[in-house]
Design a protein around this motif. Sequence first.
Motif, PDB file in Angstrom:
ATOM      1  N   TYR A  44       0.843  -1.201   0.000  1.00 55.37           N
ATOM      2  CA  TYR A  44       0.000   0.000   0.000  1.00 55.37           C
ATOM      3  C   TYR A  44       0.873   1.244   0.000  1.00 55.37           C
ATOM      4  O   TYR A  44       1.781   1.367   0.813  1.00 55.37           O
ATOM      5  N   LYS A  45       0.591   2.147  -0.928  1.00 52.93           N
ATOM      6  CA  LYS A  45       1.320   3.407  -1.045  1.00 52.93           C
ATOM      7  C   LYS A  45       0.371   4.550  -0.727  1.00 52.93           C
ATOM      8  O   LYS A  45      -0.788   4.549  -1.148  1.00 52.93           O
ATOM      9  N   THR A  46       0.859   5.564  -0.015  1.00 57.40           N
ATOM     10  CA  THR A  46       0.037   6.730   0.304  1.00 57.40           C
ATOM     11  C   THR A  46      -0.232   7.523  -0.965  1.00 57.40           C
ATOM     12  O   THR A  46       0.697   7.890  -1.682  1.00 57.40           O
ATOM     13  N   VAL A  47      -1.513   7.769  -1.255  1.00 57.51           N
ATOM     14  CA  VAL A  47      -1.893   8.544  -2.438  1.00 57.51           C
ATOM     15  C   VAL A  47      -2.551   9.866  -2.068  1.00 57.51           C
ATOM     16  O   VAL A  47      -2.699  10.741  -2.920  1.00 57.51           O
ATOM     17  N   ASN A  48      -2.943  10.023  -0.795  1.00 58.59           N
ATOM     18  CA  ASN A  48      -3.559  11.260  -0.356  1.00 58.59           C
ATOM     19  C   ASN A  48      -3.553  11.287   1.167  1.00 58.59           C
ATOM     20  O   ASN A  48      -3.428  10.235   1.801  1.00 58.59           O
ATOM     21  N   THR A  61      -4.477   5.178   1.178  1.00 61.49           N
ATOM     22  CA  THR A  61      -3.440   4.411   0.501  1.00 61.49           C
ATOM     23  C   THR A  61      -4.079   3.547  -0.580  1.00 61.49           C
ATOM     24  O   THR A  61      -5.285   3.303  -0.577  1.00 61.49           O
ATOM     25  N   TYR A  62      -3.238   3.071  -1.503  1.00 61.05           N
ATOM     26  CA  TYR A  62      -3.724   2.251  -2.612  1.00 61.05           C
ATOM     27  C   TYR A  62      -2.716   1.159  -2.898  1.00 61.05           C
ATOM     28  O   TYR A  62      -1.510   1.382  -2.862  1.00 61.05           O
ATOM     29  N   GLY A  67      -5.887  -3.544  -6.388  1.00 60.38           N
ATOM     30  CA  GLY A  67      -6.913  -2.539  -6.670  1.00 60.38           C
ATOM     31  C   GLY A  67      -7.674  -2.053  -5.459  1.00 60.38           C
ATOM     32  O   GLY A  67      -8.741  -1.462  -5.590  1.00 60.38           O
ATOM     33  N   ARG A  68      -7.114  -2.275  -4.269  1.00 61.15           N
ATOM     34  CA  ARG A  68      -7.830  -1.894  -3.039  1.00 61.15           C
ATOM     35  C   ARG A  68      -7.240  -0.618  -2.441  1.00 61.15           C
ATOM     36  O   ARG A  68      -6.046  -0.393  -2.480  1.00 61.15           O
TER      37      ARG A  68
END
Length: 149
Positions: A44-48, A61-62, A67-68
Motif C-alpha cells: 500500500y502506497k500513500t496517495v492522499n 493508501t492504494y 486494486g484496493r
Amino acid sequence: MRLRRSVLTASALAALSVGATTALASPASAAPNITPQGVCGSGYKTVNSAAVGSLGTVYLTYNSANGRNCVATIRNNPGTRLDMSAWIYVPDTEEGAQDDGRFTSYAGPAYVHGKGHCVDWGGSIGNVYVQVYGSNCGALKEHRVTFTR
C-alpha cells in the motif's frame, strides 16, 4: 484487525517485561513510529492525506496489485484512548468500510476495492473530523471538510 491489535499489544507487553529497565528509562516521545503502510500492509502506497487539526492525519493508501484502497487515521502523539475513526466509501459501487472506537494511536485499517472509481474517505480524532469527497478520480476536484463537534 482487532486481533492484530491484541497481538501487537501482547508483544509490546512481553517486550516491556523483558526490558522493563530500558522501557521505563525511555522518554514518552519514543513511541513506535506508526505508518500508513504499517497499518494497511505491504504494497500500500500513500496517495492522499488530510490533517486532523493538529492531532494527526488521515491517510488514503492504494495497492495497485489488488486494486484496493485503505484508510488509516494516525495520531501525532499516541497516548490515552480517544474516540477515533477511519472510513472509506465508493459511491459508484456503494462499498464502504470503517473502523471506529477508542484507540491510543490509530484507527483502521478500512479497505474497499477502488480501482477506477472516485472515493470518499475521512476520519476523526477526539472531536475533530475530516471528510474528503470525490477524491483520487482524475481531473475532478475533491471537496474537503474539517469540523469540530
